[in-house]
Design a protein around this motif. Sequence first.
Motif, PDB file in Angstrom:
ATOM      1  N   SER A  66      12.273  -8.977  -8.690  1.00  0.00           N
ATOM      2  CA  SER A  66      11.825  -8.748  -7.312  1.00  0.00           C
ATOM      3  C   SER A  66      11.339 -10.017  -6.619  1.00  0.00           C
ATOM      4  O   SER A  66      10.582 -10.804  -7.179  1.00  0.00           O
ATOM      5  N   ILE A  67      11.810 -10.198  -5.381  1.00  0.00           N
ATOM      6  CA  ILE A  67      11.153 -11.137  -4.482  1.00  0.00           C
ATOM      7  C   ILE A  67       9.918 -10.427  -3.926  1.00  0.00           C
ATOM      8  O   ILE A  67       9.782  -9.202  -4.023  1.00  0.00           O
ATOM      9  N   LYS A  68       9.024 -11.203  -3.322  1.00  0.00           N
ATOM     10  CA  LYS A  68       7.853 -10.609  -2.666  1.00  0.00           C
ATOM     11  C   LYS A  68       7.764 -11.190  -1.260  1.00  0.00           C
ATOM     12  O   LYS A  68       7.662 -12.403  -1.101  1.00  0.00           O
ATOM     13  N   THR A  69       7.820 -10.311  -0.278  1.00  0.00           N
ATOM     14  CA  THR A  69       7.827 -10.767   1.098  1.00  0.00           C
ATOM     15  C   THR A  69       6.595 -10.281   1.844  1.00  0.00           C
ATOM     16  O   THR A  69       5.986  -9.264   1.488  1.00  0.00           O
ATOM     17  N   SER A  70       6.223 -11.001   2.881  1.00  0.00           N
ATOM     18  CA  SER A  70       5.028 -10.651   3.655  1.00  0.00           C
ATOM     19  C   SER A  70       5.244  -9.371   4.466  1.00  0.00           C
ATOM     20  O   SER A  70       6.300  -9.198   5.074  1.00  0.00           O
ATOM     21  N   PRO A  71       4.232  -8.498   4.521  1.00  0.00           N
ATOM     22  CA  PRO A  71       4.320  -7.287   5.345  1.00  0.00           C
ATOM     23  C   PRO A  71       3.780  -7.504   6.754  1.00  0.00           C
ATOM     24  O   PRO A  71       3.428  -6.543   7.430  1.00  0.00           O
ATOM     25  N   ARG A  72       3.742  -8.754   7.205  1.00  0.00           N
ATOM     26  CA  ARG A  72       3.026  -9.065   8.451  1.00  0.00           C
ATOM     27  C   ARG A  72       3.564  -8.332   9.670  1.00  0.00           C
ATOM     28  O   ARG A  72       2.802  -8.012  10.581  1.00  0.00           O
ATOM     29  N   ARG A  73       4.876  -8.079   9.740  1.00  0.00           N
ATOM     30  CA  ARG A  73       5.410  -7.356  10.900  1.00  0.00           C
ATOM     31  C   ARG A  73       4.765  -5.982  11.014  1.00  0.00           C
ATOM     32  O   ARG A  73       4.408  -5.538  12.107  1.00  0.00           O
ATOM     33  N   PHE A  74       4.630  -5.308   9.877  1.00  0.00           N
ATOM     34  CA  PHE A  74       4.016  -3.982   9.869  1.00  0.00           C
ATOM     35  C   PHE A  74       2.525  -4.071  10.184  1.00  0.00           C
ATOM     36  O   PHE A  74       1.983  -3.217  10.890  1.00  0.00           O
ATOM     37  N   ASN A  75       1.871  -5.110   9.667  1.00  0.00           N
ATOM     38  CA  ASN A  75       0.434  -5.263   9.884  1.00  0.00           C
ATOM     39  C   ASN A  75       0.104  -5.632  11.326  1.00  0.00           C
ATOM     40  O   ASN A  75      -0.886  -5.160  11.896  1.00  0.00           O
ATOM     41  N   GLU A  76       0.941  -6.484  11.913  1.00  0.00           N
ATOM     42  CA  GLU A  76       0.639  -6.995  13.249  1.00  0.00           C
ATOM     43  C   GLU A  76       1.054  -6.055  14.376  1.00  0.00           C
ATOM     44  O   GLU A  76       0.422  -6.021  15.425  1.00  0.00           O
ATOM     45  N   HIS A  77       2.106  -5.293  14.166  1.00  0.00           N
ATOM     46  CA  HIS A  77       2.661  -4.485  15.257  1.00  0.00           C
ATOM     47  C   HIS A  77       2.588  -2.977  15.020  1.00  0.00           C
ATOM     48  O   HIS A  77       3.014  -2.208  15.875  1.00  0.00           O
ATOM     49  N   GLY A  78       2.057  -2.583  13.873  1.00  0.00           N
ATOM     50  CA  GLY A  78       1.911  -1.165  13.596  1.00  0.00           C
ATOM     51  C   GLY A  78       3.005  -0.645  12.685  1.00  0.00           C
ATOM     52  O   GLY A  78       4.199  -0.857  12.952  1.00  0.00           O
ATOM     53  N   PHE A  79       2.604   0.039  11.628  1.00  0.00           N
ATOM     54  CA  PHE A  79       3.553   0.489  10.614  1.00  0.00           C
ATOM     55  C   PHE A  79       4.639   1.391  11.191  1.00  0.00           C
ATOM     56  O   PHE A  79       5.834   1.158  11.010  1.00  0.00           O
ATOM     57  N   PHE A  80       4.236   2.453  11.885  1.00  0.00           N
ATOM     58  CA  PHE A  80       5.205   3.442  12.343  1.00  0.00           C
ATOM     59  C   PHE A  80       6.118   2.881  13.431  1.00  0.00           C
ATOM     60  O   PHE A  80       7.306   3.216  13.482  1.00  0.00           O
ATOM     61  N   LYS A  81       5.592   2.003  14.261  1.00  0.00           N
ATOM     62  CA  LYS A  81       6.395   1.395  15.316  1.00  0.00           C
ATOM     63  C   LYS A  81       7.507   0.524  14.722  1.00  0.00           C
ATOM     64  O   LYS A  81       8.671   0.598  15.150  1.00  0.00           O
ATOM     65  N   ILE A  82       7.149  -0.292  13.746  1.00  0.00           N
ATOM     66  CA  ILE A  82       8.137  -1.177  13.116  1.00  0.00           C
ATOM     67  C   ILE A  82       9.114  -0.375  12.258  1.00  0.00           C
ATOM     68  O   ILE A  82      10.319  -0.647  12.240  1.00  0.00           O
ATOM     69  N   ALA A  83       8.593   0.629  11.552  1.00  0.00           N
ATOM     70  CA  ALA A  83       9.472   1.461  10.720  1.00  0.00           C
ATOM     71  C   ALA A  83      10.516   2.171  11.579  1.00  0.00           C
ATOM     72  O   ALA A  83      11.691   2.266  11.197  1.00  0.00           O
ATOM     73  N   ASP A 112       0.872  -1.163   0.000  1.00  0.00           N
ATOM     74  CA  ASP A 112       0.000   0.000   0.000  1.00  0.00           C
ATOM     75  C   ASP A 112       0.916   1.221   0.000  1.00  0.00           C
ATOM     76  O   ASP A 112       2.127   1.090  -0.137  1.00  0.00           O
ATOM     77  N   TRP A 113       0.375   2.409   0.148  1.00  0.00           N
ATOM     78  CA  TRP A 113       1.216   3.600   0.001  1.00  0.00           C
ATOM     79  C   TRP A 113       2.304   3.672   1.069  1.00  0.00           C
ATOM     80  O   TRP A 113       3.419   4.109   0.791  1.00  0.00           O
ATOM     81  N   ILE A 173       8.498   2.269   2.321  1.00  0.00           N
ATOM     82  CA  ILE A 173       9.535   1.373   2.838  1.00  0.00           C
ATOM     83  C   ILE A 173      10.311   0.741   1.691  1.00  0.00           C
ATOM     84  O   ILE A 173      11.545   0.664   1.717  1.00  0.00           O
ATOM     85  N   THR A 174       9.589   0.297   0.674  1.00  0.00           N
ATOM     86  CA  THR A 174      10.238  -0.310  -0.485  1.00  0.00           C
ATOM     87  C   THR A 174      11.193   0.671  -1.158  1.00  0.00           C
ATOM     88  O   THR A 174      12.335   0.325  -1.491  1.00  0.00           O
ATOM     89  N   PHE A 175      10.739   1.904  -1.345  1.00  0.00           N
ATOM     90  CA  PHE A 175      11.562   2.934  -1.986  1.00  0.00           C
ATOM     91  C   PHE A 175      12.835   3.204  -1.176  1.00  0.00           C
ATOM     92  O   PHE A 175      13.943   3.250  -1.723  1.00  0.00           O
ATOM     93  N   ILE A 176      12.688   3.361   0.143  1.00  0.00           N
ATOM     94  CA  ILE A 176      13.840   3.625   1.014  1.00  0.00           C
ATOM     95  C   ILE A 176      14.807   2.452   0.992  1.00  0.00           C
ATOM     96  O   ILE A 176      16.029   2.629   0.906  1.00  0.00           O
ATOM     97  N   ASN A 177      14.265   1.238   1.062  1.00  0.00           N
ATOM     98  CA  ASN A 177      15.113   0.047   1.047  1.00  0.00           C
ATOM     99  C   ASN A 177      15.935  -0.039  -0.234  1.00  0.00           C
ATOM    100  O   ASN A 177      17.123  -0.368  -0.213  1.00  0.00           O
ATOM    101  N   ARG A 178      15.291   0.256  -1.346  1.00  0.00           N
ATOM    102  CA  ARG A 178      15.991   0.128  -2.632  1.00  0.00           C
ATOM    103  C   ARG A 178      17.129   1.135  -2.761  1.00  0.00           C
ATOM    104  O   ARG A 178      18.156   0.845  -3.386  1.00  0.00           O
ATOM    105  N   ILE A 179      16.947   2.297  -2.185  1.00  0.00           N
ATOM    106  CA  ILE A 179      18.044   3.271  -2.158  1.00  0.00           C
ATOM    107  C   ILE A 179      19.148   2.785  -1.224  1.00  0.00           C
ATOM    108  O   ILE A 179      20.338   2.832  -1.556  1.00  0.00           O
ATOM    109  N   ARG A 180      18.739   2.291  -0.053  1.00  0.00           N
ATOM    110  CA  ARG A 180      19.693   1.852   0.977  1.00  0.00           C
ATOM    111  C   ARG A 180      20.650   0.789   0.447  1.00  0.00           C
ATOM    112  O   ARG A 180      21.868   0.932   0.546  1.00  0.00           O
TER     113      ARG A 180
END
Length: 234
Positions: A187-204, A121-122, A127-134
């Motif tokens: 591209s691989i595709k990985t689950s976003p479950r950490r962000f979904n289960e524990h909160g986007f901003f907290k995990i980020a 999602d947006w 996160i994807t954009f930042i990771n790809r730069i990193r």
Amino acid sequence: MISIIIPTLNEEEYLRKTIEHTLSCAEKKEDLEIIVIDAGSTDSTLESIEAMRVKTFSLPEFVFKKFLSMNFGAQQSSGEIIMFLDADTFLPEGFDQKIRKVLQNQKVYGGAFEFSFLKPDWKLSIITFINRIRYRFGRVYYGDQAVFLRRSALEEIGGVPENPLMETAYLCKRLRRVGKLSLIKSSIKTSPRRFNEHGFFKIAWFDLNMFIRFNLGFPVSPYAEKYWSKNLKT
């Protein structure tokens, strides 16, 4: 031969799907070896793949020490190429031949795949954009990018470094001292479950903190207990 090492802990939701997908998108299935190292799952992780042609090991003493599972799996494997695959990460079509093509260059010791999420999602797109730069600048890849390397390279650096967090990042850091790492643009595709289960901003925020500490040379191990206590999956 490519040996795929999958460390697991309570992964019944994803493991079978991941293995089936891996086999379906490989161009040479006969040249794949899949090894699952389970760190004491309390669900039906291993039972879910009983009928599959996969080597499995149950080692509860490896719980929260993923680097031990990675090293043990590599020791049990027979492939000239080793890949470390998260149980909730799905590889791109023809991944095996892409890896072999990259490693035709003898200066390349290993690499990883482009990062993306299964259902972005947006916020996840950020996160994807930042990771790809990193990782384009740092050439340090994370576990959800399916890091692969030559067996000889892993032996040369003495195995996966003993760190209870960011295992593949430390692995890549050590590999870069002896050879080149390559990024496969598929591209691989990985689950976003950490962000979904524990909160986007907290995990980020947690991930950003770990990234900064890692790059400044500060230890991240003091945060391992906090991470694993909230993430009962590898």
